[in-house]
Design a protein around this motif. Structure first.
Motif, PDB file in Angstrom:
ATOM      1  N   ALA A   1       0.841  -1.091   0.123  1.00 52.69           N
ATOM      2  CA  ALA A   1      -0.455  -0.083   0.097  1.00 52.69           C
ATOM      3  C   ALA A   1       0.781   1.673  -0.043  1.00 52.69           C
ATOM      4  O   ALA A   1       0.748   1.861  -1.160  1.00 52.69           O
ATOM      5  N   THR A   2       1.729   1.345   0.742  1.00 50.71           N
ATOM      6  CA  THR A   2       2.700   2.204   1.040  1.00 50.71           C
ATOM      7  C   THR A   2       3.874   2.238  -0.555  1.00 50.71           C
ATOM      8  O   THR A   2       3.966   4.307  -1.049  1.00 50.71           O
ATOM      9  N   MET A   3       4.163   1.647  -0.900  1.00 51.46           N
ATOM     10  CA  MET A   3       4.167   1.308  -2.194  1.00 51.46           C
ATOM     11  C   MET A   3       3.885   2.385  -3.642  1.00 51.46           C
ATOM     12  O   MET A   3       4.362   2.673  -4.448  1.00 51.46           O
ATOM     13  N   LEU A   4       2.792   1.846  -3.658  1.00 52.75           N
ATOM     14  CA  LEU A   4       1.653   2.112  -4.792  1.00 52.75           C
ATOM     15  C   LEU A   4       1.230   3.270  -4.332  1.00 52.75           C
ATOM     16  O   LEU A   4       1.367   4.244  -5.597  1.00 52.75           O
ATOM     17  N   HIS A   5       1.153   4.097  -3.004  1.00 52.92           N
ATOM     18  CA  HIS A   5       0.693   5.652  -2.407  1.00 52.92           C
ATOM     19  C   HIS A   5       2.598   6.604  -3.286  1.00 52.92           C
ATOM     20  O   HIS A   5       1.881   7.520  -4.341  1.00 52.92           O
ATOM     21  N   MET A   6       3.276   5.686  -3.368  1.00 57.02           N
ATOM     22  CA  MET A   6       4.868   6.747  -3.442  1.00 57.02           C
ATOM     23  C   MET A   6       4.656   6.880  -4.924  1.00 57.02           C
ATOM     24  O   MET A   6       5.494   7.459  -5.120  1.00 57.02           O
ATOM     25  N   GLU A   7       4.860   5.455  -5.757  1.00 54.41           N
ATOM     26  CA  GLU A   7       4.064   5.273  -6.398  1.00 54.41           C
ATOM     27  C   GLU A   7       3.803   6.216  -7.723  1.00 54.41           C
ATOM     28  O   GLU A   7       4.269   7.175  -8.308  1.00 54.41           O
ATOM     29  N   ARG A   8       2.842   6.789  -7.088  1.00 56.74           N
ATOM     30  CA  ARG A   8       1.929   7.262  -8.205  1.00 56.74           C
ATOM     31  C   ARG A   8       2.759   8.679  -7.668  1.00 56.74           C
ATOM     32  O   ARG A   8       2.042   8.968  -8.386  1.00 56.74           O
ATOM     33  N   GLN A   9       2.732   9.093  -6.255  1.00 58.89           N
ATOM     34  CA  GLN A   9       3.330  10.274  -6.589  1.00 58.89           C
ATOM     35  C   GLN A   9       5.316  10.610  -7.408  1.00 58.89           C
ATOM     36  O   GLN A   9       5.105  11.835  -7.574  1.00 58.89           O
ATOM     37  N   VAL A  10       5.505   9.857  -6.883  1.00 57.54           N
ATOM     38  CA  VAL A  10       6.562   9.209  -7.917  1.00 57.54           C
ATOM     39  C   VAL A  10       5.959   9.924  -9.589  1.00 57.54           C
ATOM     40  O   VAL A  10       7.322  10.631  -9.903  1.00 57.54           O
ATOM     41  N   ILE A  11       5.069   8.936 -10.919  1.00 64.98           N
ATOM     42  CA  ILE A  11       4.913   8.902 -11.757  1.00 64.98           C
ATOM     43  C   ILE A  11       4.298  10.629 -12.048  1.00 64.98           C
ATOM     44  O   ILE A  11       4.540  10.534 -13.385  1.00 64.98           O
ATOM     45  N   GLU A  12       3.359  10.927 -11.080  1.00 65.19           N
ATOM     46  CA  GLU A  12       2.973  12.841 -11.642  1.00 65.19           C
ATOM     47  C   GLU A  12       4.453  13.276 -10.863  1.00 65.19           C
ATOM     48  O   GLU A  12       4.399  14.649 -12.486  1.00 65.19           O
TER      49      GLU A  12
ATOM     50  N   ALA B   1       7.773  13.117 -12.500  1.00 62.35           N
ATOM     51  CA  ALA B   1       8.186  12.056 -13.113  1.00 62.35           C
ATOM     52  C   ALA B   1       8.278  13.540 -14.524  1.00 62.35           C
ATOM     53  O   ALA B   1       7.307  13.804 -14.914  1.00 62.35           O
ATOM     54  N   ASP B   2       9.116  13.668 -15.302  1.00 56.55           N
ATOM     55  CA  ASP B   2       9.636  14.491 -16.200  1.00 56.55           C
ATOM     56  C   ASP B   2       9.671  13.210 -17.280  1.00 56.55           C
ATOM     57  O   ASP B   2       9.066  13.845 -18.565  1.00 56.55           O
ATOM     58  N   ILE B   3       9.360  12.569 -17.557  1.00 54.62           N
ATOM     59  CA  ILE B   3      10.268  10.939 -18.594  1.00 54.62           C
ATOM     60  C   ILE B   3       9.778  10.271 -17.900  1.00 54.62           C
ATOM     61  O   ILE B   3      10.371   9.382 -16.470  1.00 54.62           O
ATOM     62  N   LEU B   4       8.873   9.125 -18.177  1.00 55.99           N
ATOM     63  CA  LEU B   4       8.144   7.694 -17.749  1.00 55.99           C
ATOM     64  C   LEU B   4       8.856   6.823 -18.937  1.00 55.99           C
ATOM     65  O   LEU B   4       8.511   6.408 -20.156  1.00 55.99           O
ATOM     66  N   ILE B   5       9.622   5.291 -18.603  1.00 57.18           N
ATOM     67  CA  ILE B   5      10.147   4.692 -18.881  1.00 57.18           C
ATOM     68  C   ILE B   5       9.216   3.477 -18.588  1.00 57.18           C
ATOM     69  O   ILE B   5      10.024   2.961 -17.272  1.00 57.18           O
ATOM     70  N   ALA B   6       9.477   2.397 -19.043  1.00 60.79           N
ATOM     71  CA  ALA B   6       8.456   0.746 -18.667  1.00 60.79           C
ATOM     72  C   ALA B   6       9.811  -0.296 -19.284  1.00 60.79           C
ATOM     73  O   ALA B   6       9.970  -0.273 -20.640  1.00 60.79           O
ATOM     74  N   ALA B   7       9.816  -1.358 -18.709  1.00 61.68           N
ATOM     75  CA  ALA B   7      10.223  -2.407 -19.418  1.00 61.68           C
ATOM     76  C   ALA B   7       9.534  -3.493 -19.601  1.00 61.68           C
ATOM     77  O   ALA B   7      10.369  -4.545 -20.589  1.00 61.68           O
ATOM     78  N   GLY B   8       8.328  -3.143 -19.544  1.00 56.71           N
ATOM     79  CA  GLY B   8       7.446  -4.628 -20.644  1.00 56.71           C
ATOM     80  C   GLY B   8       6.091  -3.127 -21.224  1.00 56.71           C
ATOM     81  O   GLY B   8       5.752  -2.306 -20.349  1.00 56.71           O
TER      82      GLY B   8
ATOM     83  N   ALA C   1       0.266   4.136 -18.625  1.00 53.67           N
ATOM     84  CA  ALA C   1      -0.160   5.685 -19.051  1.00 53.67           C
ATOM     85  C   ALA C   1      -1.564   5.527 -17.911  1.00 53.67           C
ATOM     86  O   ALA C   1      -1.989   6.472 -18.359  1.00 53.67           O
ATOM     87  N   THR C   2      -2.505   4.674 -17.620  1.00 47.95           N
ATOM     88  CA  THR C   2      -3.307   4.222 -17.033  1.00 47.95           C
ATOM     89  C   THR C   2      -3.505   5.248 -16.057  1.00 47.95           C
ATOM     90  O   THR C   2      -4.643   6.604 -15.856  1.00 47.95           O
ATOM     91  N   LEU C   3      -1.881   5.694 -15.084  1.00 52.32           N
ATOM     92  CA  LEU C   3      -2.137   6.553 -14.202  1.00 52.32           C
ATOM     93  C   LEU C   3      -1.839   8.254 -14.257  1.00 52.32           C
ATOM     94  O   LEU C   3      -2.006   8.520 -13.594  1.00 52.32           O
ATOM     95  N   ARG C   4      -0.858   8.034 -15.539  1.00 52.53           N
ATOM     96  CA  ARG C   4      -0.871   9.605 -16.486  1.00 52.53           C
ATOM     97  C   ARG C   4      -0.883   9.606 -17.614  1.00 52.53           C
ATOM     98  O   ARG C   4      -0.092   9.577 -18.287  1.00 52.53           O
ATOM     99  N   PRO C   5      -2.063   9.868 -17.934  1.00 50.93           N
ATOM    100  CA  PRO C   5      -2.813   9.497 -19.446  1.00 50.93           C
ATOM    101  C   PRO C   5      -2.215  11.051 -19.729  1.00 50.93           C
ATOM    102  O   PRO C   5      -2.107  10.626 -21.248  1.00 50.93           O
ATOM    103  N   ASP C   6      -2.017  11.962 -19.347  1.00 51.24           N
ATOM    104  CA  ASP C   6      -0.898  13.273 -19.878  1.00 51.24           C
ATOM    105  C   ASP C   6      -0.056  13.284 -20.667  1.00 51.24           C
ATOM    106  O   ASP C   6       0.600  13.754 -21.044  1.00 51.24           O
ATOM    107  N   LYS C   7       0.808  12.000 -20.176  1.00 52.94           N
ATOM    108  CA  LYS C   7       2.516  11.459 -20.336  1.00 52.94           C
ATOM    109  C   LYS C   7       2.385  10.711 -20.992  1.00 52.94           C
ATOM    110  O   LYS C   7       2.772   9.255 -20.966  1.00 52.94           O
ATOM    111  N   GLU C   8       3.670  10.275 -22.136  1.00 53.25           N
ATOM    112  CA  GLU C   8       4.226   9.859 -23.390  1.00 53.25           C
ATOM    113  C   GLU C   8       4.608   8.414 -22.356  1.00 53.25           C
ATOM    114  O   GLU C   8       6.193   9.552 -21.654  1.00 53.25           O
TER     115      GLU C   8
END
Length: 397
Positions: free
Chosen positions: A167-178, A180-187, A195-202
């Motif tokens: 629960a803590t990791m999910l809450h903090m990850e959402r803050q990281v995603i919000e 971040a200037d650049i988002l990279i995913a490994a899969g 993309a679902t959590l930050r639809p405005d960002k590539e």
């Protein structure tokens, strides 16, 4: 193609402890080091402390790191921590931390502990850096540190990992995603989630790579193994993601042979090593794995179908394929892109049948041909080039 001979801002990287195991971030950063100054931050805090041996061992590791750091007087000085084991241009920093982030005061304390030494390191390398994080626990640092841009390199969904404070990791990850200037995913599945959590960002896709030369270099040793053949081998973290039904079915159906599990153990199911034919090899040096692969008749990934395994991107998938040995793996999203190069199984019976078939028939021609065609395009050198381009791109993209 980006000219990597022109050094960009230094990188401040938050990932698994340097050298603890060969993570994707380490593979990428190693290839940038000849041209890129890097501060690598060893951290703790995603797994809450418990009264068990795993916590004791991990606590001992961190205390030793902190003691080495103290002996050098200043953890912010370049090359001050364990430099004798580090490549050129790499500074490994071990700032003291509180081992949890669940409560507000714990997060505030860790921000107070982490910010000063990291700010001092950034000052020593020119006053700015590119922040790269694979961990949610950096959420409170992103507006504090003098960082030019923040890159979130998402390699797993830590909110569903066994043993973590989900629960803590999910809450903090959402803050990281919000932030971040650049988002990279490994899969692809991780990219879709971001993309679902930050639809405005590539969200950029950067799949894992492989070092073909390393994995193809070994031949079986002349010394016979103490375990009876045929040999079915798994390497990686041994924990509760392994599917005991898969292993039980295979152990029952094999007329003879051994199922070998190599790697660190992290709270595996207590019944795992009661399964007949299952043997633990313990952690093995990375350099020895190609030789073990050459010994093996079949390489396996007997993972359970769980939220955590459906999100993960196992490095061993391409490593298995690069060895030239038959591979039988659980049918998971990260494996489906390589269905032409390995055998995928969805049930214990199917898993057992395919492993036993590969013991007898070895690697089929069509799988070998698919590997030869595809794997050379997946080198870590090529992935590092893509990573560099993303790090140095305009952060508004």
């Amino acid at each position: 193609m980006t000219d990597m001979s022109t050094t960009s801002l230094p990188l401040l990287v938050f990932a698994d402890d340097w050298g603890r195991h060969p993570s994707s971030c380490q593979h990428l950063v190693r290839r940038l080091l000849p041209r890129q100054r890097v501060g690598w931050i060893n951290t703790i805090g995603m797994r809450p402390p418990r009264l068990d041996m795993a916590t004791v061992r991990r606590g001992g590791e961190k205390i030793r790191q902190w003691l080495v750091r103290s002996a050098s007087d200043d953890d912010a000085q370049p090359n001050s921590t364990a430099k004798q084991n580090c490549p050129e241009n790499l500074d490994v920093l071990n700032p003291r931390m509180w081992p949890r982030f669940r409560r507000g005061w714990e997060r505030h304390l860790n921000r107070r502990l982490l910010s000063p030494p990291l700010q001092r390191w950034i000052e020593t390398v020119g006053g700015s850096a590119i922040g790269v994080t694979t961990l949610p626990i950096t959420a409170d640092l992103m507006k504090t540190l003098p960082v030019d841009r923040w890159v979130y390199y998402c390699v797993d969904d830590f909110s569903v990992w066994p043993g973590l404070d989900g629960a803590t990791m999910l809450h903090m990850e959402r803050q990281v995603i919000e932030q971040a200037d650049i988002l990279i995913a490994a899969g692809r599945n991780l990219r879709d989630r971001l993309a679902t959590l930050r639809p405005d960002k590539e969200v950029h896709l950067l799949t894992h790579g492989v070092d073909l030369e390393f994995w193809q270099k070994a031949t079986p040793p002349d010394v016979p193994l103490e375990f009876p053949s045929p040999h079915v081998l798994f390497w990686g973290l041994i924990d509760q993601r392994l599917d005991l039904d898969f292993l039980r079915q295979l152990a029952t159906d094999l007329a003879q042979g051994s199922i070998l599990l190599a790697g660190r153990e992290q709270n595996p199911h207590p019944d795992l090593f009661d399964i007949p034919r299952v043997h633990r090899l313990g952690p093995l040096p990375l350099e020895s794995l190609p030789e073990w692969a050459a010994i093996a008749d079949v390489l396996v990934m007997p993972y359970a179908d769980l939220p955590v395994t459906r999100a993960m991107q196992p490095l061993k998938m391409l490593e298995y394929l690069a060895t030239g040995r038959p591979a039988v793996v659980r049918d998971l999203p990260a494996c489906q892109d390589w269905a032409d190069s390995a055998d995928l199984a969805t049930t214990p019976e199917e898993f057992s049948q395919k492993v036993r078939q590969r013991i007898v028939e070895d690697l089929p021609f069509d799988q070998a041909a698919a590997r030869r065609a595809r794997l050379p395009q997946e080198s870590w050198d090529a992935k590092a080039e893509q990573f560099y381009q993303l790090l140095t791109a305009d952060r508004r993209t």
